[in-house]
Design a protein around this motif. Structure first.
Motif, PDB file in Angstrom:
ATOM      1  N   THR A  95      38.439  33.851  45.875  1.00  0.00           N
ATOM      2  CA  THR A  95      38.825  34.947  44.981  1.00  0.00           C
ATOM      3  C   THR A  95      40.137  35.578  45.429  1.00  0.00           C
ATOM      4  N   LEU A  96      40.205  35.952  46.719  1.00  0.00           N
ATOM      5  CA  LEU A  96      41.422  36.583  47.226  1.00  0.00           C
ATOM      6  C   LEU A  96      42.614  35.625  47.149  1.00  0.00           C
ATOM      7  N   GLY A  97      42.417  34.406  47.638  1.00  0.00           N
ATOM      8  CA  GLY A  97      43.513  33.450  47.672  1.00  0.00           C
ATOM      9  C   GLY A  97      43.997  33.066  46.280  1.00  0.00           C
ATOM     10  N   THR A  98      43.068  32.893  45.335  1.00  0.00           N
ATOM     11  CA  THR A  98      43.467  32.507  43.981  1.00  0.00           C
ATOM     12  C   THR A  98      44.261  33.605  43.302  1.00  0.00           C
ATOM     13  N   VAL A  99      43.809  34.849  43.445  1.00  0.00           N
ATOM     14  CA  VAL A  99      44.536  35.965  42.831  1.00  0.00           C
ATOM     15  C   VAL A  99      45.931  36.093  43.440  1.00  0.00           C
ATOM     16  N   ILE A 100      46.015  36.021  44.769  1.00  0.00           N
ATOM     17  CA  ILE A 100      47.325  36.135  45.430  1.00  0.00           C
ATOM     18  C   ILE A 100      48.239  34.987  45.036  1.00  0.00           C
ATOM     19  N   GLY A 101      47.724  33.760  45.085  1.00  0.00           N
ATOM     20  CA  GLY A 101      48.539  32.605  44.736  1.00  0.00           C
ATOM     21  C   GLY A 101      48.943  32.596  43.279  1.00  0.00           C
ATOM     22  N   LEU A 102      48.048  33.052  42.405  1.00  0.00           N
ATOM     23  CA  LEU A 102      48.345  33.076  40.976  1.00  0.00           C
ATOM     24  C   LEU A 102      49.463  34.065  40.664  1.00  0.00           C
ATOM     25  N   VAL A 103      49.357  35.263  41.225  1.00  0.00           N
ATOM     26  CA  VAL A 103      50.352  36.305  40.945  1.00  0.00           C
ATOM     27  C   VAL A 103      51.703  35.952  41.567  1.00  0.00           C
ATOM     28  N   THR A 104      51.702  35.566  42.829  1.00  0.00           N
ATOM     29  CA  THR A 104      52.975  35.277  43.494  1.00  0.00           C
ATOM     30  C   THR A 104      53.647  34.029  42.922  1.00  0.00           C
ATOM     31  N   GLY A 105      52.855  33.007  42.608  1.00  0.00           N
ATOM     32  CA  GLY A 105      53.435  31.796  42.040  1.00  0.00           C
ATOM     33  C   GLY A 105      54.014  32.013  40.665  1.00  0.00           C
ATOM     34  N   TYR A 106      53.380  32.869  39.874  1.00  0.00           N
ATOM     35  CA  TYR A 106      53.869  33.116  38.518  1.00  0.00           C
ATOM     36  C   TYR A 106      55.049  34.085  38.518  1.00  0.00           C
ATOM     37  N   THR A 143      27.460  40.881  57.355  1.00  0.00           N
ATOM     38  CA  THR A 143      28.468  41.303  56.382  1.00  0.00           C
ATOM     39  C   THR A 143      29.870  41.242  56.980  1.00  0.00           C
ATOM     40  N   SER A 144      30.003  41.728  58.193  1.00  0.00           N
ATOM     41  CA  SER A 144      31.300  41.663  58.877  1.00  0.00           C
ATOM     42  C   SER A 144      31.726  40.221  59.099  1.00  0.00           C
ATOM     43  N   LEU A 145      30.756  39.348  59.395  1.00  0.00           N
ATOM     44  CA  LEU A 145      31.065  37.939  59.614  1.00  0.00           C
ATOM     45  C   LEU A 145      31.596  37.290  58.343  1.00  0.00           C
ATOM     46  N   ILE A 146      30.972  37.579  57.218  1.00  0.00           N
ATOM     47  CA  ILE A 146      31.415  37.023  55.937  1.00  0.00           C
ATOM     48  C   ILE A 146      32.827  37.510  55.605  1.00  0.00           C
ATOM     49  N   ILE A 147      33.054  38.811  55.771  1.00  0.00           N
ATOM     50  CA  ILE A 147      34.376  39.369  55.452  1.00  0.00           C
ATOM     51  C   ILE A 147      35.438  38.808  56.389  1.00  0.00           C
ATOM     52  N   ALA A 148      35.116  38.718  57.686  1.00  0.00           N
ATOM     53  CA  ALA A 148      36.095  38.238  58.663  1.00  0.00           C
ATOM     54  C   ALA A 148      36.505  36.800  58.380  1.00  0.00           C
ATOM     55  N   ILE A 149      35.534  35.926  58.134  1.00  0.00           N
ATOM     56  CA  ILE A 149      35.865  34.524  57.880  1.00  0.00           C
ATOM     57  C   ILE A 149      36.555  34.370  56.529  1.00  0.00           C
ATOM     58  N   GLY A 150      36.084  35.124  55.525  1.00  0.00           N
ATOM     59  CA  GLY A 150      36.705  35.044  54.206  1.00  0.00           C
ATOM     60  C   GLY A 150      38.174  35.430  54.235  1.00  0.00           C
ATOM     61  N   ILE A 151      38.501  36.520  54.939  1.00  0.00           N
ATOM     62  CA  ILE A 151      39.897  36.947  55.045  1.00  0.00           C
ATOM     63  C   ILE A 151      40.700  35.934  55.857  1.00  0.00           C
ATOM     64  N   ALA A 152      40.074  35.347  56.874  1.00  0.00           N
ATOM     65  CA  ALA A 152      40.787  34.413  57.753  1.00  0.00           C
ATOM     66  C   ALA A 152      41.237  33.156  57.017  1.00  0.00           C
ATOM     67  N   ILE A 153      40.463  32.675  56.043  1.00  0.00           N
ATOM     68  CA  ILE A 153      40.828  31.433  55.355  1.00  0.00           C
ATOM     69  C   ILE A 153      41.449  31.678  53.988  1.00  0.00           C
ATOM     70  N   ALA A 154      41.504  32.933  53.529  1.00  0.00           N
ATOM     71  CA  ALA A 154      42.099  33.228  52.229  1.00  0.00           C
ATOM     72  C   ALA A 154      43.551  32.763  52.129  1.00  0.00           C
ATOM     73  N   PRO A 155      44.385  32.882  53.194  1.00  0.00           N
ATOM     74  CA  PRO A 155      45.775  32.412  53.070  1.00  0.00           C
ATOM     75  C   PRO A 155      45.895  30.941  52.699  1.00  0.00           C
ATOM     76  N   ARG A 156      44.959  30.113  53.120  1.00  0.00           N
ATOM     77  CA  ARG A 156      45.022  28.686  52.787  1.00  0.00           C
ATOM     78  C   ARG A 156      44.786  28.458  51.297  1.00  0.00           C
ATOM     79  N   PHE A 157      43.874  29.228  50.712  1.00  0.00           N
ATOM     80  CA  PHE A 157      43.661  29.130  49.271  1.00  0.00           C
ATOM     81  C   PHE A 157      44.861  29.694  48.516  1.00  0.00           C
ATOM     82  N   ALA A 158      45.464  30.759  49.047  1.00  0.00           N
ATOM     83  CA  ALA A 158      46.647  31.334  48.400  1.00  0.00           C
ATOM     84  C   ALA A 158      47.788  30.327  48.368  1.00  0.00           C
TER      85      ALA A 158
END
Length: 281
Positions: A95-106, A143-158
Motif C-alpha cells: 500500500t505504502l510503496g504503491t501510493v508513493i511510486g504511483l504519485v512520484t512516477g506520475y 503490531t510493532s513488528l508488522i509496522i516495522a517490517i512493512g515500513i522497511a520493505i516499502a521502498p522496494r515496492f515504491a
C-alpha cells in the motif's frame, strides 16, 4: 478480461507443476494455522516440567521442549504469528510503496527526485537491519513488528511501482485521458494503477516468504513477539542449546520455515508467469 483469457491464465498456472505445488503448500500451511483454535492440540504455552524433552510419540507427535510444551502445538500456533506478520507486513508495504511510486512516477520533477533519493538511502540497508532499527523505535509486540517490517520493505515496492508507472504514463490512453480533462487522481488510480498492479502483486507474493524469514530472524535474536507467544524463530533459538539430545525442538520449527518459504516462492513464480504479459506470450 474475457472468459477465454481467464481460462488460458488458469490453464497456464495449472500446467506449471512447481507453481501448483507452491499453491498447495501455501494453502495447507495457511489453513492449518488458521484452524489452530479448532484442532485438538494442547495449550502451546502450558508448561509441564515432568514432560521435558519427551521424544516424538503418539502423545506428542513432535516431542516436547525444555518446558514440557508440545512442539507440534507450538509449531502450528507459531505459524499463525508468521503468517499474520508476513501477509500484513507485505500488504502494508504494498500500500505504502504503491501510493508513493504511483504519485512520484506520475508527477515527476522535484517530488520524484527527492522521494527516490530517500528510497535509495533506505534500500542501501538490509531489510533485517531496518527492521531492527524500527523495532527499537516502536517497541516489542506483533503490531510493532508488522509496522516495522512493512515500513522497511516499502521502498522496494515504491521503486518497482515507480518504474512501471514511468513506462505506462507514456502510452496513448494516458494522453487521451489528459486531453479529456480527467483529474490526475483519476488518471493515476483508474488508468495507470491497473496496469502496474500485476507487478506489485507478484513482488508481494515473493516477499511473503522473505518476510517470514525476517520475522523468524528478529524472533531468533529476541526482537520478535514477546514470550510466551510461540514463534518459529524463537523455537529454533531455544532448541539450539539442546540439539544433542532434543533435536526436534529446532529441527521441526526450522523445517516449517523452510517448507513455508519454498511454497510461497514457488507460488510467486507461478503468479509472475501468468501476470507478466511478456512471459505469458
Amino acid at each position: 478480461m474475457n472468459q477465454d483469457t481467464r481460462a488460458k491464465i488458469i490453464r497456464t498456472f495449472v500446467q506449471n507443476k512447481a507453481a501448483l505445488a507452491g499453491l498447495v503448500i501455501s494453502m495447507v500451511v495457511v489453513l492449518t494455522c488458521a484452524a489452530a483454535p479448532f484442532l485438538p492440540l494442547p495449550d502451546p504455552v502450558d508448561q509441564s516440567l515432568s514432560q521435558r524433552f519427551k521424544a516424538p510419540s503418539a502423545t506428542h507427535p513432535l516431542g516436547t521442549d525444555n518446558f514440557g510444551r508440545d512442539v507440534l502445538s507450538r509449531v502450528i500456533w507459531g505459524g499463525r504469528v508468521s503468517m499474520l506478520v508476513g501477509v500484513l507486513s507485505v500488504l502494508l508495504a504494498m500500500t505504502l510503496g504503491t501510493v508513493i511510486g504511483l504519485v512520484t512516477g506520475y508527477k515527476g520533477g522535484v517530488i520524484d527526485n527527492l522521494t527516490m533519493r530517500m528510497v535509495d538511502v533506505l534500500m542501501c540497508f538490509p531489510t533485517l537491519i531496518l527492521g531492527i532499527l524500527f523495532m527499537a523505535a516502536l517497541g516489542s509486540g506483533i503490531t510493532s513488528l508488522i509496522i516495522a517490517i512493512g515500513i522497511a520493505i516499502a521502498p522496494r515496492f515504491a521503486r518497482l511501482c515507480r518504474g512501471a508507472v514511468l513506462s505506462v504514463r507514456q502510452n496513448d490512453f494516458v494522453e487521451a485521458a489528459r486531453s479529456m480533462g480527467m483529474s490526475d487522481m483519476r488518471i493515476m488510480f483508474r488508468h495507470i494503477l491497473p496496469n502496474v498492479l500485476g507487478d506489485v502483486i507478484v513482488m508481494g507474493a515473493l516477499w511473503v516468504g522473505a518476510i517470514i524469514i525476517t520475522e523468524a530472524s528478529l524472533s531468533f535474536i529476541g526482537l520478535g513477539v514477546p514470550p510466551p507467544t510461540p514463534s518459529w524463530g524463537r523455537m529454533v533459538r531455544e532448541g539450539l542449546d539442546f540439539m544433542g539430545h532434543a533435536y526436534w525442538v529446532s529441527v521441526y520449527s526450522g523445517g516449517a520455515i523452510f517448507i513455508t518459504v519454498v511454497g510461497f516462492n514457488l507460488f510467486g513464480d507461478g503468479l509472475r508467469d501468468i501476470l507478466d504479459p511478456k512471459l505469458r506470450r
